[in-house]
Motif scaffolding. Sequence first.
Motif, PDB file in Angstrom:
ATOM      1  N   ASP A   1     -48.931  -3.690  64.564  1.00 34.70           N
ATOM      2  CA  ASP A   1     -49.761  -4.768  65.234  1.00 34.70           C
ATOM      3  C   ASP A   1     -48.993  -5.912  66.186  1.00 34.70           C
ATOM      4  O   ASP A   1     -49.283  -6.349  67.131  1.00 34.70           O
ATOM      5  CB  ASP A   1     -50.208  -5.842  64.118  1.00 34.70           C
ATOM      6  CG  ASP A   1     -51.166  -5.295  63.040  1.00 34.70           C
ATOM      7  OD1 ASP A   1     -52.169  -4.608  63.774  1.00 34.70           O
ATOM      8  OD2 ASP A   1     -51.113  -5.166  62.019  1.00 34.70           O
TER       9      ASP A   1
ATOM     10  N   ASP B   1     -50.891   1.183  67.369  1.00 30.93           N
ATOM     11  CA  ASP B   1     -52.048   0.847  66.722  1.00 30.93           C
ATOM     12  C   ASP B   1     -53.236   0.943  67.530  1.00 30.93           C
ATOM     13  O   ASP B   1     -53.596   0.788  68.817  1.00 30.93           O
ATOM     14  CB  ASP B   1     -52.061  -0.787  66.835  1.00 30.93           C
ATOM     15  CG  ASP B   1     -53.037  -1.649  66.167  1.00 30.93           C
ATOM     16  OD1 ASP B   1     -54.021  -0.984  66.041  1.00 30.93           O
ATOM     17  OD2 ASP B   1     -52.764  -2.768  65.909  1.00 30.93           O
TER      18      ASP B   1
ATOM     19  N   GLU C   1     -51.062   3.430  62.459  1.00 26.58           N
ATOM     20  CA  GLU C   1     -51.995   2.547  61.411  1.00 26.58           C
ATOM     21  C   GLU C   1     -52.848   3.342  60.525  1.00 26.58           C
ATOM     22  O   GLU C   1     -53.026   3.162  59.541  1.00 26.58           O
ATOM     23  CB  GLU C   1     -52.770   1.529  62.104  1.00 26.58           C
ATOM     24  CG  GLU C   1     -53.571   0.783  61.254  1.00 26.58           C
ATOM     25  CD  GLU C   1     -53.955  -0.465  61.495  1.00 26.58           C
ATOM     26  OE1 GLU C   1     -53.750  -1.146  62.948  1.00 26.58           O
ATOM     27  OE2 GLU C   1     -54.616  -1.385  60.912  1.00 26.58           O
TER      28      GLU C   1
ATOM     29  N   LEU D   1     -56.387   0.394  67.314  1.00 27.00           N
ATOM     30  CA  LEU D   1     -57.455  -0.305  67.568  1.00 27.00           C
ATOM     31  C   LEU D   1     -56.905  -1.730  66.900  1.00 27.00           C
ATOM     32  O   LEU D   1     -57.288  -1.843  65.626  1.00 27.00           O
ATOM     33  CB  LEU D   1     -58.837   0.302  67.071  1.00 27.00           C
ATOM     34  CG  LEU D   1     -59.944  -0.380  67.393  1.00 27.00           C
ATOM     35  CD1 LEU D   1     -61.381   0.312  66.899  1.00 27.00           C
ATOM     36  CD2 LEU D   1     -60.198  -2.040  67.292  1.00 27.00           C
ATOM     37  N   ASP D   2     -56.503  -2.659  67.653  1.00 25.91           N
ATOM     38  CA  ASP D   2     -56.284  -3.822  67.302  1.00 25.91           C
ATOM     39  C   ASP D   2     -57.224  -4.783  67.333  1.00 25.91           C
ATOM     40  O   ASP D   2     -57.934  -4.677  68.209  1.00 25.91           O
ATOM     41  CB  ASP D   2     -54.822  -4.620  68.124  1.00 25.91           C
ATOM     42  CG  ASP D   2     -54.542  -5.634  67.213  1.00 25.91           C
ATOM     43  OD1 ASP D   2     -54.193  -5.735  66.279  1.00 25.91           O
ATOM     44  OD2 ASP D   2     -53.962  -6.597  68.028  1.00 25.91           O
TER      45      ASP D   2
HETATM   46 MG   LIG Z   1     -53.554  -4.258  64.593  1.00 24.48          MG
END
Ligand SMILES: [Mg+2]
Length: 359
Positions: free
Chosen positions: A300, A174, A133, A176-177
Amino acid sequence: MAPMGIRLSPLGVAVFCLLGLGVLYHLYSGFLAGRFALFVLGGDRGGGPDAPGSRADGGTVDLRELLAVSVLAAVRGGEEVKRVRESNALNEKAKGKTREGAEEKMTSGDVLSNRKMFYLLKTAFPNVQINTEEHVDAADQEVILWDHNIPEDILREITKPKEVPAESVTVWIDPLDATQEYTEDLRKYVTTMVCVAVNGKPVLGVIHKPFSAYTAWAMVDGGSNVKARTSYNEKTPRIIVSRSHSGTVKQVALQTFGNQTTIIPAGGAGYKVLSLLDVPDENQEKADIYIHVTYIKKWDICAGNALLKALGGHMTTLNGEEISYTGSDGNEGGLLASINMNHQALVKKLPELEKTSHK
Ligand SMILES: [Mg+2]
Ligand SMILES: Nc1ncnc2c1ncn2[C@@H]1O[C@H](COP(=O)(O)O)[C@@H](OP(=O)(O)O)[C@H]1O
């Protein structure tokens, strides 16, 4: 001559030397592989499917080893996420806006976690495509070695290695979702995730909750450390939806399942997938279906998709189509996730208008 009259057997000396060489090889192979990996990495900075030099030719990778490193990466990334949150030095920035005009945030937690996760995976598996990301800063490279240890619980569930061609693999990170919720200090929603797709199909999924020290992992046709709940409410389902990128999801849910339906707004795609499973975390809400109607990125959703698929569930577009985790990093068709339910019947129930407007 041996001192004090001790006679050394030539065979014993040879065995001893061989053992020593074995230990040295074990210690240094990871180190050399790491140095070599970073040398080969050259211009690869992650940050998207088309990052230059991110796909090298040849070789196979063992999915069981890739799972072990993915779990480690999610945990190490999670440590950064937790450390930054606890230090209160988030260094929050806006990195752009979503199509709907919501601000997309980035914090030191995202950046530092991304760096750890990316370099751990890239050093251990230099030949696979990794899409993350966040942008990986070339000037900020790190050699993070994997000690070649596969955790006991993985060895117990997955008893054999599983080799696949390196070029068939796409890894999605990801770091840090639920960044929005992280900035609001709503810690329970935050996860770190790693997904591995083979020929675009989600095969390995890892979702880690740094603030609960909980990790869910699964391999499709392999094994898992998490399972589905024993029952789900198909008639009046509890529907979990986004709290910060909701679009029209509440209307869609009520229109489809009636006004009595319970809607649970929550942060994080990882958190929402875990709400469908049997997760031993008191901070985890439980739901029956996860619906998302706005655009969303593949990092995500890929790990959740792999986990659900491995456990017999489904994550598809609102139209019921499978999502391919290769190529572009966006998913346009919305999201419907369920497990131990008639997924096709749910697809049929959703309003036609909603399905087509996201194509
Ligand atoms: Mg995310
Ligand atoms: N319309 C949209 N555009 C871009 N990203 C979206 C999005 N809707 C959801 N997402 C991303 O999907 C994740 C889950 O969203 P939500 O919590 O709203 O359900 C969040 O990821 P990140 O926190 O990793 O950025 C969020 O930014």
